[in-house]
Design an enzyme around this catalytic site. Structure first.
Site, mmCIF file in Angstrom:
data_model
loop_
_atom_site.group_PDB
_atom_site.id
_atom_site.type_symbol
_atom_site.label_atom_id
_atom_site.label_comp_id
_atom_site.label_asym_id
_atom_site.label_seq_id
_atom_site.Cartn_x
_atom_site.Cartn_y
_atom_site.Cartn_z
ATOM 1 N N ASN A 1 31.751 37.357 42.615
ATOM 2 C CA ASN A 1 32.583 38.521 42.659
ATOM 3 C C ASN A 1 32.528 39.392 41.510
ATOM 4 O O ASN A 1 32.773 40.462 41.370
ATOM 5 C CB ASN A 1 33.842 37.934 43.144
ATOM 6 N N SER B 1 29.540 46.146 47.444
ATOM 7 C CA SER B 1 30.459 47.258 47.525
ATOM 8 C C SER B 1 29.814 48.231 48.295
ATOM 9 O O SER B 1 28.657 48.256 48.494
ATOM 10 C CB SER B 1 30.405 47.825 45.885
ATOM 11 N N TYR C 1 25.657 51.491 38.343
ATOM 12 C CA TYR C 1 26.264 50.727 39.232
ATOM 13 C C TYR C 1 25.825 50.395 40.698
ATOM 14 O O TYR C 1 25.876 49.387 41.298
ATOM 15 C CB TYR C 1 27.718 51.272 39.388
ATOM 16 N N SER D 1 40.352 36.118 37.889
ATOM 17 C CA SER D 1 41.491 36.172 37.234
ATOM 18 C C SER D 1 42.277 37.781 37.733
ATOM 19 O O SER D 1 43.433 37.886 37.331
ATOM 20 C CB SER D 1 41.423 36.344 35.741
#
Length: 259
Positions: free
Chosen positions: A89, A149, A162, A13
């Site tokens: 994703n 990433s 992360y 979104s």
């Protein structure tokens, strides 16, 4: 039900996910737009998919939850009858950037659940569905894309959780590429660099300086969600049929080592 290929895009979104959804719609795909909380943003993306000639189905699902992952795949099959492409994703940043020596377990657990465990088992579900549908002649040459990433290999000591989650995604892509090759399912890892989204909004001034003044990336501009979308379309439209487990860098050349 129709003959158009169908993609599932998690985190579709906003940000990179939105760029991927719209690029796929422009390439002739119907798209299942997964979102976690922002229903208004998902509805807007759905309208844009339809404006590009595709159909959109919106599914609210938390990829870290087993039942939600199952529901996402089940709704895809129930709505469109097929699954040609999974783009994993969805991901989150740390709530608080904390030094490695001060970081709390709660943040680590949250990021691993959403950024790594969820995609790992969602790919498993999607792959099983794709194998079944290939055997039934419903789809041919389905594909899986895992969006990771540059943090998969770039150490940031104030967001170690992360980085660890993204490094795990890199291995996830390698594992599934190896396992699914015999079934004719190619798996790709796309590694975005510094992309201009709401997630990077809080560090814009810092990265402006690094990109435009210090030459952090040889291509001196911010990446855009559409840059990642174009890479996904290259996979989706069979431009890389003899590649699997491939890392596709969409990072302005950040990965280059120069003297």
């Amino acid at each position: 039900m129709n003959g158009r290929p169908v993609a599932v895009v998690t985190g579709g979104s906003r940000g990179i996910g939105r760029g991927i959804v719209l690029s796929l719609a422009g390439a002739g795909y119907d798209v299942v737009v997964n979102y976690a909380s922002n229903a208004d943003a998902a509805r807007e993306v759905g309208k844009e998919v339809e404006a590009r000639g595709g159909r959109a189905h919106l599914v609210r699902a938390d990829v870290s939850q087993r039942t939600d992952r199952r529901e996402l795949i089940d709704q895809t099959v129930a709505t469109f009858g097929r699954l040609d492409l999974l783009v994993s994703n969805a991901g989150v940043a740390p709530t608080v950037r904390a030094d490695l020596l001060e970081a709390e377990e709660e943040s680590f657990d949250r990021l691993i659940e959403i950024n790594l465990k969820g995609p790992y088992f969602l790919v498993q579900l999607a792959a099983r569905t794709m194998i079944e549908q290939q055997a039934a002649g419903i789809v041919s040459n389905p594909k899986i894309v895992i969006v990771s990433s540059i943090s998969a290999y770039t150490a940031s000591v104030n967001r170690g959780d992360y980085c660890v989650s993204k490094a795990g995604l890199a291995m996830t892509a390698q594992l599934y590429a190896t396992r699914l090759a015999e079934h004719g399912i190619n798996v790709y890892e796309i590694r975005p660099g510094i992309i201009e989204t709401d997630m990077t909004g809080g560090v814009k001034d810092r990265y402006d300086d690094l990109i435009f003044n210090q030459g952090l990336t040889p291509i001196r501009r911010w990446g855009q969600p559409e840059d990642v979308g174009r890479a996904v379309v290259a996979v989706a439209t069979d431009l890389l049929p003899f590649s699997t487990g491939q890392i596709i860098d969409v990072d302005g050349g950040f990965h280059l080592r120069t003297l």
